[in-house]
Design an enzyme around this catalytic site. Structure first.
Site, PDB file in Angstrom:
ATOM      1  N   GLY A 173      47.137  40.338  43.733  1.00 62.56           N
ATOM      2  CA  GLY A 173      46.406  39.213  44.327  1.00 62.56           C
ATOM      3  C   GLY A 173      44.925  39.270  44.020  1.00 62.56           C
ATOM      4  NE  ARG A 198      38.266  33.953  37.101  1.00 61.61           N
ATOM      5  CZ  ARG A 198      39.161  34.880  36.831  1.00 61.61           C
ATOM      6  NH1 ARG A 198      39.355  35.257  35.590  1.00 61.61           N
ATOM      7  NH2 ARG A 198      39.880  35.423  37.784  1.00 61.61           N
ATOM      8  CG  ASP A 232      47.689  41.972  36.794  1.00 64.99           C
ATOM      9  OD1 ASP A 232      48.347  42.670  36.004  1.00 64.99           O
ATOM     10  OD2 ASP A 232      46.567  42.291  37.205  1.00 64.99           O
ATOM     11  CG  ASN A 233      44.590  41.019  33.852  1.00 67.16           C
ATOM     12  OD1 ASN A 233      44.362  40.559  34.969  1.00 67.16           O
ATOM     13  ND2 ASN A 233      44.308  42.263  33.529  1.00 67.16           N
ATOM     14  N   GLY A 255      41.677  40.177  44.575  1.00 69.96           N
ATOM     15  CA  GLY A 255      40.978  41.147  45.426  1.00 69.96           C
ATOM     16  C   GLY A 255      39.481  40.960  45.395  1.00 69.96           C
TER      17      GLY A 255
HETATM   18  P1  AMP Z   1      41.764  43.470  37.069  1.00 64.98           P
HETATM   19  O1  AMP Z   1      41.843  44.804  36.420  1.00 64.98           O
HETATM   20  O2  AMP Z   1      40.373  42.931  37.160  1.00 64.98           O
HETATM   21  O3  AMP Z   1      42.712  42.486  36.514  1.00 64.98           O
HETATM   22  O4  AMP Z   1      42.171  43.727  38.593  1.00 64.98           O
HETATM   23  C1  AMP Z   1      43.405  44.223  39.028  1.00 64.98           C
HETATM   24  C2  AMP Z   1      43.517  44.062  40.528  1.00 64.98           C
HETATM   25  O5  AMP Z   1      42.504  44.809  41.209  1.00 64.98           O
HETATM   26  C3  AMP Z   1      43.385  42.620  41.011  1.00 64.98           C
HETATM   27  O6  AMP Z   1      44.254  42.460  42.089  1.00 64.98           O
HETATM   28  C4  AMP Z   1      41.941  42.574  41.443  1.00 64.98           C
HETATM   29  O7  AMP Z   1      41.715  41.561  42.364  1.00 64.98           O
HETATM   30  C5  AMP Z   1      41.731  43.967  42.041  1.00 64.98           C
HETATM   31  N1  AMP Z   1      40.325  44.373  42.034  1.00 64.98           N
HETATM   32  C6  AMP Z   1      39.594  44.714  40.943  1.00 64.98           C
HETATM   33  N2  AMP Z   1      38.334  45.051  41.305  1.00 64.98           N
HETATM   34  C7  AMP Z   1      38.237  44.917  42.635  1.00 64.98           C
HETATM   35  C8  AMP Z   1      37.188  45.093  43.596  1.00 64.98           C
HETATM   36  N3  AMP Z   1      35.977  45.498  43.252  1.00 64.98           N
HETATM   37  N4  AMP Z   1      37.494  44.834  44.883  1.00 64.98           N
HETATM   38  C9  AMP Z   1      38.713  44.436  45.257  1.00 64.98           C
HETATM   39  N5  AMP Z   1      39.734  44.253  44.403  1.00 64.98           N
HETATM   40  C10 AMP Z   1      39.513  44.489  43.101  1.00 64.98           C
HETATM   41 MG    MG Z   2      43.093  40.649  36.670  1.00 63.93          MG
END
Ligand code: AMP
Ligand code: MG
Length: 484
Positions: A83, A169, A245-246, A85
């Site tokens: 989700g 974005r 998820d990306n 985050g």
């Molecule tokens: P990402 O690697 O950016 O695709 O993130 C993977 C997951 O980690 C997603 O659910 C993001 O929302 C969560 N996430 C990444 N960085 C943070 C942060 N600083 N605080 C809270 N959630 C995070």
């Molecule tokens: Mg992501």
């Protein structure tokens, strides 16, 4: 933003959680994308108000802000709940083409999905994503866009204290393969159908009302992804974290993290500090796209029409077609870069070129760009990419022979090649320089200049050589970070 719509927040409650951004102390605009704002009919006359929206210090009156739920395979391992985050969807705006666009703040405070995270972002990843996504757009690669970059005035704490930032974005939809996996993992077929129908209505309306529409949805997403990945391959882009998820179902590049452009050509190139085994290296991207689409197929299977055996057979065929189609699109994109139609001979020529580029560490972008000069009689730029290597000379002779046979006017060909092979890509060391400038001096002249230069990636611009050449030995950036 009077015209905000909230179609996603109107979906059932399991799709999202209501959350407003957390205010910040001293927001400042680093960059505002006026052209994009105009395209979305955002009133830009009141900058103070825009700043308050894009910093999360205020939400537009008719916003229904949410964090969306999704799951995902991260480096091959299934995580049933991820989700947003650190991202908050403010709502959707209609653009000039009549298309709905998500408006999302990234780095705007914790949500129900933040787990241990702070929901914030350092300014570095904000600057990075802004520059990269706008450059991708300028190179005609489907991508989320950057509407605003804000510095918050508050520190975020990673290994050290860093300046905080928020990126706004814009995307034609941030639904991911992981969103489908979320409902599939919970065996929640009702919501899975609602999600699929929403996706069809919003992104693939031509499918609605057709027979076996969920299979058609799968095929439509696969088609978009094959276009996307072939474009990435043709410009030397490495996403770095192709987790499901990306991986967007709109076929846009999303979730810019440790992504980067390759300089010296090497198919094994990996930049991401967390990609220890090279799962997401440059040459693996087509295979990973197939892997991700298999996850999507697995999620859609229960709602696709037909008995189990039939459905599995059909999906297997669709996945096979995707691979063939993607390979063929990559070949077409690559042979276009050397000015030729895709044939056995031009494929062979491209393969040989890549092989000598690899052996000699030639810069991916400059090598292709220099072909336009070579066709006009100046071979030096091309040969310099190979330090005068004999094989490169031989390749050039062979290439010119084929070109002369197939194409007439060299001048026209040079011009068309220059519209295909960019001169300016957002090079890693220049992005790092832009970030350092803001971190150390609170100014953003490099970011501004880089945005200007990469907005016109095919046009040779006066005094902008710094942006066109690879990093010197002491400027090399070999690792990039998610910055989460
Ligand atoms: P990402 O690697 O950016 O695709 O993130 C993977 C997951 O980690 C997603 O659910 C993001 O929302 C969560 N996430 C990444 N960085 C943070 C942060 N600083 N605080 C809270 N959630 C995070
Ligand atoms: Mg992501």
């Amino acid at each position: 933003m009077q015209n905000l719509k909230n179609t996603y927040s109107e979906l059932p409650k399991d799709f999202h959680r209501a959350i407003n951004p957390t205010p910040v102390s001293k927001p400042k605009v680093l960059s505002l994308n006026y052209a994009l704002a105009n395209n979305l009919s955002i009133d830009t006359s009141d900058e103070a108000q825009l700043l308050s929206y894009f910093s999360g210090n205020a939400v537009p009156e008719n916003a229904s802000a949410i964090a969306t739920a999704y799951a995902g395979h991260q480096f091959g391992n299934f995580v049933p709940q991820l989700g947003d985050g650190r991202a908050i969807l403010i709502g959707e705006l209609i653009d000039e083409a009549g298309k709905l666009n998500d408006i999302q703040l990234k780095g705007s405070g914790p949500t129900a999905f933040s787990r241990q995270g702070d929901g914030r972002s350092a300014i570095g990843p904000v600057i990075r994503e802004y520059i990269l996504s706008e450059a991708m757009h300028a190179m005609n690669v489907p991508t989320t866009r950057a509407l605003a970059a804000i510095s918050t005035g508050d520190d975020v704490f990673r290994e050290t204290a860093l300046k905080g930032g928020i990126l706004t974005r814009v995307s034609s939809s941030l639904i991911r393969v992981g969103t489908f996996e979320f409902f599939r993992a919970r065996q929640d077929l009702d919501n899975l159908r609602i999600l699929a129908d929403y996706s069809i209505n919003r992104l693939y309306p031509a499918i609605s009302g057709q027979k076996n529409k969920y299979l058609l949805l799968f095929n439509a997403i696969a088609e978009k992804q094959s276009i996307l990945i072939s474009k990435w391959m043709s410009i030397g882009f490495i996403h770095g974290v192709m987790n499901t998820d990306n991986f967007s179902i709109s076929g846009e590049t999303i979730d810019y993290g440790p992504c980067a452009f390759m300089e010296s050509y090497d198919p094994d190139t990996v930049f991401s500090s967390i990609d220890r085994h090279g799962r997401y290296k440059y040459s693996n991207q087509p295979k990973i796209a197939l892997w991700n689409l298999s996850c999507l197929a697995g999620s859609l299977l229960p709602i696709i029409d037909g008995n189990e055996d039939e459905k599995e057979e059909i999906i297997r065929e669709s996945l096979g077609n995707f691979s063939k189609d993607l390979n063929s699109k990559i070949n077409i994109e690559m042979t276009k870069k050397i000015g030729l139609k895709e044939t056995r001979q031009s494929n062979e020529l491209t393969k040989n070129l890549l092989s000598i580029m690899h052996q000699n560490g030639a810069d991916f972008t400059l090598t292709f760009r220099s072909l336009s000069s070579a066709i006009k009689g100046n071979d030096d730029q091309f040969l310099q990419c190979f330090n005068g290597n004999q094989e490169a000379e031989g390749w050039l002779v062979e290439w010119k022979n084929l070109i002369n046979k197939e194409k007439g006017d060299g001048e026209t060909l040079a011009e068309s090649l220059n519209c295909i092979n960019p001169i300016y890509i957002p090079r890693n060391h220049m992005i790092e320089r832009a970030i350092r400038e803001y971190e150390e001096e609170n100014t953003h002249s490099i970011m501004d200049e880089m945005l200007k230069v990469t907005a016109d990636p095919y046009l040779d611009q006066k005094d902008m050589e710094d942006y066109a050449v690879p990093a010197k030995d002491d400027e090399q950036v070999t690792q990039t970070f998610c910055g989460t």
